[in-house]
Design an enzyme around this catalytic site. Structure first.
Site, PDB file in Angstrom:
ATOM      1  N   LYS A 186       0.875  -1.180   0.000  1.00 47.01           N
ATOM      2  CA  LYS A 186       0.000   0.000   0.000  1.00 47.01           C
ATOM      3  C   LYS A 186       0.901   1.214   0.000  1.00 47.01           C
ATOM      4  O   LYS A 186       2.014   1.179   0.539  1.00 47.01           O
ATOM      5  CB  LYS A 186      -0.867   0.031   1.257  1.00 47.01           C
ATOM      6  CG  LYS A 186      -2.056   0.962   1.141  1.00 47.01           C
ATOM      7  CD  LYS A 186      -3.209   0.257   0.465  1.00 47.01           C
ATOM      8  CE  LYS A 186      -4.364   1.160   0.160  1.00 47.01           C
ATOM      9  NZ  LYS A 186      -5.536   0.379  -0.267  1.00 47.01           N
TER      10      LYS A 186
ATOM     11  N   ASP B 148      -6.861   4.399  -4.629  1.00 53.17           N
ATOM     12  CA  ASP B 148      -7.550   4.270  -3.344  1.00 53.17           C
ATOM     13  C   ASP B 148      -8.139   5.661  -3.085  1.00 53.17           C
ATOM     14  O   ASP B 148      -8.351   6.422  -4.038  1.00 53.17           O
ATOM     15  CB  ASP B 148      -6.566   3.824  -2.243  1.00 53.17           C
ATOM     16  CG  ASP B 148      -7.279   3.359  -0.966  1.00 53.17           C
ATOM     17  OD1 ASP B 148      -7.739   2.215  -0.920  1.00 53.17           O
ATOM     18  OD2 ASP B 148      -7.394   4.150  -0.004  1.00 53.17           O
TER      19      ASP B 148
HETATM   20  P1  NDP Z   1     -12.768   7.902  -3.015  1.00 56.38           P
HETATM   21  O1  NDP Z   1     -11.713   8.905  -2.783  1.00 56.38           O
HETATM   22  O2  NDP Z   1     -13.277   7.681  -4.384  1.00 56.38           O
HETATM   23  O3  NDP Z   1     -14.026   8.205  -2.086  1.00 56.38           O
HETATM   24  C1  NDP Z   1     -13.923   8.294  -0.715  1.00 56.38           C
HETATM   25  C2  NDP Z   1     -15.247   8.723  -0.138  1.00 56.38           C
HETATM   26  O4  NDP Z   1     -15.208   8.614   1.281  1.00 56.38           O
HETATM   27  C3  NDP Z   1     -15.575  10.184  -0.428  1.00 56.38           C
HETATM   28  O5  NDP Z   1     -16.966  10.359  -0.475  1.00 56.38           O
HETATM   29  C4  NDP Z   1     -14.970  10.893   0.794  1.00 56.38           C
HETATM   30  O6  NDP Z   1     -15.550  12.153   1.064  1.00 56.38           O
HETATM   31  C5  NDP Z   1     -15.283   9.903   1.888  1.00 56.38           C
HETATM   32  N1  NDP Z   1     -14.253  10.010   2.941  1.00 56.38           N
HETATM   33  C6  NDP Z   1     -12.924   9.821   2.814  1.00 56.38           C
HETATM   34  N2  NDP Z   1     -12.284  10.021   3.971  1.00 56.38           N
HETATM   35  C7  NDP Z   1     -13.231  10.334   4.853  1.00 56.38           C
HETATM   36  C8  NDP Z   1     -13.208  10.649   6.218  1.00 56.38           C
HETATM   37  N3  NDP Z   1     -12.048  10.691   6.918  1.00 56.38           N
HETATM   38  N4  NDP Z   1     -14.404  10.914   6.824  1.00 56.38           N
HETATM   39  C9  NDP Z   1     -15.562  10.861   6.121  1.00 56.38           C
HETATM   40  N5  NDP Z   1     -15.634  10.572   4.810  1.00 56.38           N
HETATM   41  C10 NDP Z   1     -14.501  10.316   4.189  1.00 56.38           C
HETATM   42  O7  NDP Z   1     -12.192   6.536  -2.389  1.00 56.38           O
HETATM   43  P2  NDP Z   1     -12.645   5.042  -2.674  1.00 56.38           P
HETATM   44  O8  NDP Z   1     -14.095   4.977  -2.935  1.00 56.38           O
HETATM   45  O9  NDP Z   1     -11.706   4.464  -3.659  1.00 56.38           O
HETATM   46  O10 NDP Z   1     -12.306   4.347  -1.269  1.00 56.38           O
HETATM   47  C11 NDP Z   1     -13.251   4.272  -0.213  1.00 56.38           C
HETATM   48  C12 NDP Z   1     -12.859   3.150   0.740  1.00 56.38           C
HETATM   49  O11 NDP Z   1     -12.823   1.896   0.042  1.00 56.38           O
HETATM   50  C13 NDP Z   1     -11.483   3.290   1.391  1.00 56.38           C
HETATM   51  O12 NDP Z   1     -11.516   2.703   2.670  1.00 56.38           O
HETATM   52  C14 NDP Z   1     -10.603   2.429   0.482  1.00 56.38           C
HETATM   53  O13 NDP Z   1      -9.442   1.989   1.137  1.00 56.38           O
HETATM   54  C15 NDP Z   1     -11.551   1.276   0.201  1.00 56.38           C
HETATM   55  N6  NDP Z   1     -11.276   0.456  -0.986  1.00 56.38           N
HETATM   56  C16 NDP Z   1     -11.119   1.030  -2.209  1.00 56.38           C
HETATM   57  C17 NDP Z   1     -10.901   0.228  -3.314  1.00 56.38           C
HETATM   58  C18 NDP Z   1     -10.834   0.795  -4.689  1.00 56.38           C
HETATM   59  O14 NDP Z   1     -10.751   0.013  -5.620  1.00 56.38           O
HETATM   60  N7  NDP Z   1     -10.874   2.092  -4.882  1.00 56.38           N
HETATM   61  C19 NDP Z   1     -10.758  -1.223  -3.185  1.00 56.38           C
HETATM   62  C20 NDP Z   1     -11.018  -1.730  -1.861  1.00 56.38           C
HETATM   63  C21 NDP Z   1     -11.244  -0.891  -0.806  1.00 56.38           C
HETATM   64  P3  NDP Z   1     -14.752  13.495   0.666  1.00 56.38           P
HETATM   65  O15 NDP Z   1     -14.833  13.577  -0.822  1.00 56.38           O
HETATM   66  O16 NDP Z   1     -15.487  14.579   1.363  1.00 56.38           O
HETATM   67  O17 NDP Z   1     -13.347  13.324   1.164  1.00 56.38           O
HETATM   68  O1  2IT Z   2      -7.853  -1.559  -0.874  1.00 54.32           O
HETATM   69  C1  2IT Z   2      -7.772  -2.048  -2.004  1.00 54.32           C
HETATM   70  O2  2IT Z   2      -7.936  -3.251  -2.224  1.00 54.32           O
HETATM   71  C2  2IT Z   2      -7.501  -1.143  -3.128  1.00 54.32           C
HETATM   72  N1  2IT Z   2      -7.390   0.061  -2.931  1.00 54.32           N
HETATM   73  C3  2IT Z   2      -7.329  -1.686  -4.514  1.00 54.32           C
HETATM   74  C4  2IT Z   2      -5.950  -2.230  -4.724  1.00 54.32           C
HETATM   75  C5  2IT Z   2      -5.631  -2.628  -6.131  1.00 54.32           C
HETATM   76  O3  2IT Z   2      -4.441  -2.958  -6.346  1.00 54.32           O
HETATM   77  O4  2IT Z   2      -6.487  -2.632  -7.001  1.00 54.32           O
END
Ligand code: NDP
Ligand code: 2IT
Length: 459
Positions: free
Chosen positions: A139, A179
């Site tokens: 990560k 992420d």
């Molecule tokens: P994005 O940046 O696309 O979206 C994040 C969302 O969560 C936004 O709406 C953001 O609001 C909100 N957010 C972030 N930090 C906070 C906080 N501290 N308090 C409240 N709201 C918050 O990220 P992702 O959708 O990619 O990721 C979301 C989650 O999913 C994370 O935990 C990530 O690790 C996990 N994840 C992501 C994967 C991926 O493929 N992208 C895969 C597996 C897990 P704002 O815009 O106001 O910051």
């Molecule tokens: O938390 C996660 O699994 C991710 N942010 C995606 C990682 C990846 O390599 O696609």
């Protein structure tokens, strides 16, 4: 592999071992709250494994699996549009490479620090193992805050970040993806800068690329869709489904958007979503096209939804989203967004199932409360593995220099999620906790890595 009896002596030895190693991890990482939380959850699940498999104790698997193979931390200097110089800190935690090249996302968020990077990379070990694909775990990220930055500032920062990171990654070494705060735009800038520095075109060095520019169809949707596929399996097994259910999804980013989309396609009514500023509640059901336009195209805040949907309410405290009655909750924003108070509130309002789309969105106490109250619980390592699973498919397509159709990717994603569900369920049963998918996911993921670590020798 020796499969010893589950005697009292073996159980005591396993408990002592787990306790001893946890004390060691605490001593070595005293201030790393999130990392210690993630290790504690895994350790709690693994006692019965060590009771049955003393060879893992002899091979020091826990001591080794909790210490990253390598942590890289570096300065990222960049200039803003006014010519002012800023310095951020960049990280890459290369945690475990037994199953394949390090694999995991890059997060740009002001909260990023060593502990958060390490907890995320540690979770990734077990998640990536569960997918059954040849990917190790890592990560990375930076405490850079993309909010309020211009397009050019984001590009300059991202290029500076990659200039250093490029020394440590490669298609067979370490393959980052997105992420929080990192989507296809940032991946595009990183990919461009990496190839410029290497003087070539290494298609598989990053995943989550725009499908128009070397990425895989279906990657954008994969984490959210995958979470819903996993939860649907769990619901069906218990005579329930998304159809006609009321759902609350936190966040409005990549994972949330596509979790909402798939839940709606399966007949659910999604009544709320959020960003870090607050949440919206739309009793008529969220209009996803509005959310997508606001968030993916116009880069706006979620409260603006109410301008177009006057029936919807906006509330400033994003954590209060869990006070809305729902059958299914999908936390898809960030770590520790659900604590004991939120858990009790959800249960009092009739919650039946919860799927963790984000990484570690529920704290340990909340998870215990859900399990005690028989809420069907889909843990992050398993439920959100669809993103990294399709990332591994992107690596395959890049190696073969061809692209699969969206249908093909989606079919493979569905199969991966069904297989993960089956292996979590099976591991939970084999180790005496039927229905406990938290234990099932931790154990099934652990077994795959641990066996390979034994095979690779002490290193
Ligand atoms: P994005 O940046 O696309 O979206 C994040 C969302 O969560 C936004 O709406 C953001 O609001 C909100 N957010 C972030 N930090 C906070 C906080 N501290 N308090 C409240 N709201 C918050 O990220 P992702 O959708 O990619 O990721 C979301 C989650 O999913 C994370 O935990 C990530 O690790 C996990 N994840 C992501 C994967 C991926 O493929 N992208 C895969 C597996 C897990 P704002 O815009 O106001 O910051
Ligand atoms: O938390 C996660 O699994 C991710 N942010 C995606 C990682 C990846 O390599 O696609």
């Amino acid at each position: 592999m020796t499969n010893m009896e589950n005697t009292r002596e073996n159980r005591n030895r396993a408990n002592d071992y787990v306790h001893e190693v946890y004390e060691l991890v605490k001593k070595r990482n005293p201030d790393e709250k999130e990392f210690l939380q993630a290790t504690r959850e895994i350790f709690d699940s693994l006692r019965p494994v060590f009771a049955k498999h003393p060879e893992y104790i002899r091979n020091g698997i826990l001591e080794r699996i909790t210490e990253p193979e390598r942590i890289i931390s570096f300065r990222v200097a960049w200039e803003d549009d006014k010519g002012k110089v800023h310095v951020n800190r960049g990280f890459r935690v290369q945690f475990n490479s037994d199953l394949g090249p390090y694999k995991g996302g890059i997060r740009f968020h002001p909260s990023v620090n060593n502990s958060i990077m390490k907890f995320l990379a540690f979770e990734q070990i077990f998640k990536n193992a569960l997918t059954g694909q040849p990917i190790g775990a890592g990560k990375g990220g930076s405490d850079f805050d993309p909010k309020g930055k211009s397009e050019r500032e984001i590009m300059r920062f991202t290029q500076s970040f990659m200039t250093e990171l490029s020394k440590h990654i490669g298609p067979d070494i370490d393959v980052p993806a997105g992420d929080i705060g990192v989507g296809k735009r940032e991946i595009g800038y990183m990919f461009g800068q990496y190839n410029r520095l290497k003087g070539g075109y290494e298609a598989g060095v990053l995943t989550g690329k725009d499908p128009k520019h070397g990425g895989s169809l279906g990657r954008k949707e994969a984490t959210g869709y995958g979470t819903v596929y996993f939860v649907e399996e769990m619901l069906n097994e218990n005579g329930l489904s998304f159809k006609d259910s009321t759902v609350v999804v936190s966040g409005s980013g990549n994972v949330s958007t596509y979790a909402i989309e798939k839940a709606q396609q399966l007949g659910a009514k999604v009544v709320a979503c959020s960003d870090s500023g607050g949440y919206i509640y739309d009793k008529n059901g969220i209009d996803l096209e509005t959310v997508k336009r606001l968030k993916e195209v116009e880069n706006k805040r979620i409260w603006e939804y109410t301008k177009e949907h006057p029936d919807a309410e906006y509330h400033e405290d994003c954590s209060a989203i869990w006070s809305i009655p729902c059958d299914i909750a999908l936390p898809c924003a960030t770590q520790n967004e659900i604590d004991e108070i939120a858990a009790h509130m959800l249960i009092a309002n009739g919650l039946q199932a919860l799927g963790e789309g984000a990484n570690m969105p529920c704290n340990i106490e909340a998870i215990e409360i859900f399990l005690e109250n028989k809420v069907l619980f889909a843990p992050a390592k398993a439920a959100n593995a669809g993103g990294v699973a399709v990332s591994a498919m992107e690596m395959s397509q890049n190696s073969m220099r061809l692209g699969w159709t969206e249908e093909e990717v989606d079919m493979r994603l569905k199969t991966v999620m069904e297989n993960i569900y089956a292996s979590c369920k099976d591991a939970a049963e084999r180790f005496g906790k039927p229905g406990n998918l938290v234990m099932g996911a931790n154990i099934a993921g652990f077994l795959r890595v641990a066996d390979t670590m034994v095979a690779h020798g002490i290193r």
